[in-house]
Scaffold this active site. Structure first.
Site, short mmCIF file in Angstrom:
data_model
loop_
_atom_site.label_atom_id
_atom_site.label_comp_id
_atom_site.label_asym_id
_atom_site.label_seq_id
_atom_site.Cartn_x
_atom_site.Cartn_y
_atom_site.Cartn_z
CG HIS A 135 -0.19 0.02 2.54
ND1 HIS A 135 0.54 -1.04 2.99
CD2 HIS A 135 -0.08 0.99 3.49
CE1 HIS A 135 1.07 -0.74 4.17
NE2 HIS A 135 0.73 0.48 4.49
CB CYS A 136 4.02 2.23 1.06
SG CYS A 136 3.29 2.44 2.69
CB ILE A 137 6.83 0.95 -2.78
CG1 ILE A 137 7.63 1.09 -1.49
CG2 ILE A 137 7.74 1.15 -3.98
CD1 ILE A 137 8.71 0.05 -1.31
#
Length: 299
Positions: A135-137
């Protein structure tokens, strides 16, 4: 975030830095990391006023073991988080592109990376894979591309990196097709046994996992597939819930192709090497396997 929160709070008549305090501290989490966790990872804090920063830093200092690093504003704190994830995003794209080129040139990209990593300065090893997940990079850098439009700036490098990383599932499926073709088989009708659906080793998170994209492309091509993942018992896929399976020797022998998507350490790579017919490894998991009976290829 502060540009949204602060005006709402100020409508009460309170003054920021005196009556209420607003600061931002980005999340730093590396799922599956046994060394660093929320408690001992250094924390970055930036407040709207110096007092806001100190209040937030004092709070974190009392509950965390890691250093609290103060910055001048919430904007700096948020930008550094975007920089962290964009750094990984771009470097992964670089090594993925190198993997594609090395494949065409007949060079082992993993050997190239290991050789480059012997340099004690100016190089940090990143490794190719089937695409980005989590859910970030895969997501955070594109907040910046959206925000940059307000300033009439086009973040070309970030967007190009996204194109490269997003193309990796297709590259993986094309390689599967090529390997099966060399065996005189079509991808359509072939049984593909996929090891790992989580986006990263040793975790149960499938959010944005590139393996989901690979499964969708395999299905579109007419392949039959099943997924083995001891960390993920079931996962959502195209409006359905898919149950993962426990692999047995017969399943390995029956598969036309074994695809390694996630490099969980709980997988028995020696067992896979002994019983599979054809293996495509996107994570270089078989580097320590001494006896390879299957035909083997890697990213």
């Amino acid at each position: 975030r502060s540009e949204i929160v602060k005006p709402i709070l100020e409508k009460t008549g309170f003054v920021c830095g005196e009556d209420f305090f607003v600061a931002y501290s980005p999340e730093r989490v590396d799922p599956g990391n046994k060394l660093y966790n929320t408690k001992n990872t250094p924390k970055v804090v930036g407040g709207i006023t110096p007092k806001c920063t100190e209040v937030a830093a004092t709070l974190y200092s009392n509950v965390l073991e890691g250093e609290v690093h103060r910055v001048s504003s919430p904007a700096v704190a948020e930008m550094e988080k975007i920089l962290e994830n964009t750094f990984r995003h771009i470097n992964i794209a670089l090594v993925n592109e190198m993997a594609i080129l090395c494949n065409r040139m007949g060079i082992d990209v993993w050997e190239v990376i290991d050789a480059a990593a012997t340099k004690p300065y100016g190089f940090m090893p990143f490794y190719p894979g089937p695409g980005l997940g989590g859910h970030c990079i895969p997501i955070d850098p594109f907040y910046l591309t959206w925000k940059a439009r307000e300033y009439n700036y086009h973040t070309r490098l970030i967007e190009l990196s996204g194109e490269i990383n997003n193309s990796m599932p297709e590259f993986v499926v094309n390689r599967c097709m090529y390997l099966l073709n060399e065996e005189g088989k079509a991808l359509k009708g072939s049984r593909v046994l996929v090891f790992g659906v989580a986006y990263k080793k040793e975790i149960d998170d499938v959010r944005e996992s590139p393996i989901l994209n690979i499964l969708e492309q395999l299905e579109h091509a007419g392949a039959e597939w099943a997924v083995v993942d001891p960390h993920v018992k079931r996962f959502p896929f195209k409006g359905k819930t898919i149950e993962t399976i426990c692999v047995q020797e017969e399943e390995l022998k029956k598969a036309d192709l074994v695809l390694i998507g996630t490099d969980h350490s709980s997988f028995d790579y020696n067992e896979i090497a002994a019983h599979a017919r054809l293996i495509f490894d996107t994570r270089n998991c078989f580097r320590h396997v001494k006896e390879m009976k299957a035909r083997y290829d890697k990213l």
